[in-house]
Design an enzyme around this catalytic site. Structure first.
Site, PDB file in Angstrom:
ATOM      1  N   HIS A 295      24.405  -6.243  41.880  1.00 59.30           N
ATOM      2  CA  HIS A 295      25.332  -5.467  42.020  1.00 59.30           C
ATOM      3  C   HIS A 295      25.297  -4.206  41.143  1.00 59.30           C
ATOM      4  O   HIS A 295      24.417  -4.215  40.312  1.00 59.30           O
ATOM      5  CB  HIS A 295      26.984  -5.842  41.784  1.00 59.30           C
ATOM      6  CG  HIS A 295      26.855  -6.562  40.159  1.00 59.30           C
ATOM      7  ND1 HIS A 295      26.470  -7.940  39.618  1.00 59.30           N
ATOM      8  CD2 HIS A 295      26.905  -5.791  38.999  1.00 59.30           C
ATOM      9  CE1 HIS A 295      26.463  -7.842  38.425  1.00 59.30           C
ATOM     10  NE2 HIS A 295      26.824  -6.666  37.843  1.00 59.30           N
TER      11      HIS A 295
ATOM     12  N   ASP B  70      28.959 -10.149  47.329  1.00 61.62           N
ATOM     13  CA  ASP B  70      29.034  -8.550  47.653  1.00 61.62           C
ATOM     14  C   ASP B  70      30.489  -7.920  47.655  1.00 61.62           C
ATOM     15  O   ASP B  70      30.830  -7.335  48.347  1.00 61.62           O
ATOM     16  CB  ASP B  70      28.184  -8.245  49.015  1.00 61.62           C
ATOM     17  CG  ASP B  70      26.984  -8.604  49.023  1.00 61.62           C
ATOM     18  OD1 ASP B  70      26.299  -8.449  48.029  1.00 61.62           O
ATOM     19  OD2 ASP B  70      26.652  -9.107  49.986  1.00 61.62           O
TER      20      ASP B  70
END
Length: 425
Positions: free
Chosen positions: A41, A13
């Site tokens: 993502h 992340d």
């Protein structure tokens, strides 16, 4: 390029997708090397937000071919679902620009059922906190030589025999915890068998020809180094090699053709699920980072644990992956903090010894104190800033310290969510 690799340097992340989106505009081929549809993502392009989990983000570029490599575990349902979602948002010809290596292993509904059963058997803090998508069990069947590869989907009798054998074995192992319908999965793959042929290729040969012809390759790493099966915080890791080594073997890359290895690092630290996180802040700072940074997952919606940047982790990550440069992301999230902390070492509470490396023993790691260095915050918005020299002096000092501590230059600085919110050094 000719071959550039983008890797997460922390626990995932970090914002790899944004840099991938920028660099894939010049790439001729974009490829995934490992992992599955557990990693996610978002990429914002032309005012539209696209979510990627299994597919390479090079699909946004109309001139870029894309490959899901041999080291990936491929969920066929997720593959088509993601293609459909991209088409619904206006992307054209995506089905003509994506290929899957015939050597990749198949991630099945069976594996997700095993994932749930395994987590149900664990108690409290022993839970890994997986995404529940069966990635670990997929790699487990691969390692035990019982897995099903993509090319075997087209051998109906072989596919069904292997699937039934797996299902019977797991039913004996987990009993009622294993909730799975093998006939339903077999029926689904009868349909997939008709849809898949045009998407499957000889992955190693595809990469070999691309590198020999000098084409520009962009390799998108999934997850991050601290989740690597060998070098991460084991057992609180994913089940694949998420670092440089995994990128090379997952695609059969010629390492001599690799020009750049970019480590993506968030200006603070986040982690999803269980496992050690020495700089986690359970107070106001952690909550503030979570809210301002919008720290919840694309794949799961789970809120991420938040804390300060850990340079012990970063130096360890550099030791394994040998980055050539950093992409520092989400620096703007620190805009309102009067004081910013950075971990520079750990300390043994009993002996007073300063520990500058990241230990393998998680029980020992848990006993260590964190040694912090504090920085004065800049307390002004930086999203509109386009050059390093225009950043506040405090922000410049923060970036320079990261460079000096790690010995690696920062080449990109993310200052906001949009594609253009990036400083190039």
């Amino acid at each position: 390029m000719p071959t550039t690799i983008i890797l997460g340097s922390q626990w995932g992340d970090e914002g790899k997708g944004k840099l991938s989106d920028i660099l894939c505009q010049k790439a001729q081929i974009c490829a995934r090397a490992a992992g599955g549809h557990n990693a996610g993502h978002s990429v914002v392009a032309n005012g539209v937000s696209y979510d990627f989990h299994l597919l390479p983000s090079g699909l946004i570029n109309p001139n870029c071919e894309n490959l899901i490599g041999s080291g990936v575990v491929v969920n066929v349902e997720a593959f088509f679902k993601e293609l459909n979602a991209l088409e619904e948002k206006g992307l054209k010809h995506v089905r003509e620009k994506i290929l899957i290596s015939d050597r990749a292993h198949v991630n099945l509904t069976l594996h997700a059922a095993v994932d749930r059963a395994e987590e149900a058997q664990l108690e409290g803090n022993k839970k890994i906190g997986t995404t529940g998508r069966g990635i670990g069990p997929s790699y487990a069947t691969k390692a035990s030589r019982k897995g099903i590869r993509v090319h075997e989907i087209f051998k109906e009798a072989v596919f069904e025999k292997k699937l039934r054998t797996l299902a019977e074995g797991y039913k004996k192992q987990f009993g009622e915890l294993f909730e799975y319908d093998v006939e339903e999965e077999i029926a689904r793959f009868r349909e997939y068998r008709k849809l898949l042929p045009n998407f499957v290729c000889d992955g190693p040969n595809f990469i070999d020809q691309a590198q020999k012809s000098g084409r520009d390759l962009l390799i998108e790493g999934a997850n991050a180094l601290m989740l690597d099966i060998d070098y991460g915080t084991y057992p609180y890791v994913t089940s694949s090699n998420t670092g440089f080594g995994g990128a090379v073997t997952g695609l059969a890359l010629d390492y001599k053709q690799i020009k750049e290895v970019i480590g993506v690092v968030k200006a603070y630290t986040t982690r999803v699920g269980g496992g050690p996180f020495k700089t986690e802040d359970l107070g106001d700072a952690g909550t503030k980072l979570q809210e301002i940074g919008r720290e919840w997952g694309v794949s799961t919606g789970r809120r991420r644990r938040c804390g300060w940047l850990d340079l012990v982790v970063l130096k360890y990550s550099q030791l394994i992956n040998n980055y050539t440069s950093w992409n520092l992301t989400k620096l703007d999230i620190l805009d309102t903090f009067p004081t910013i902390k950075v971990a520079v070492a750990y300390k043994d509470k009993e002996t007073g010894e300063v520990i500058e490396h990241f230990p393998a023993d998680l029980d020992y790691l848990d006993t260590l104190e964190v040694v912090y260095k504090e920085f004065e915050g800049w307390q002004t918005p930086i999203t509109s800033v386009k050059t390093f020299d225009a950043l506040p002096a405090q922000a410049q000092a923060y970036v320079k310290f990261i460079e000096e501590f790690t010995g690696i230059p920062v080449k990109w600085i993310g200052t906001g969510p949009a594609r253009d919110d990036m400083i190039y050094l």
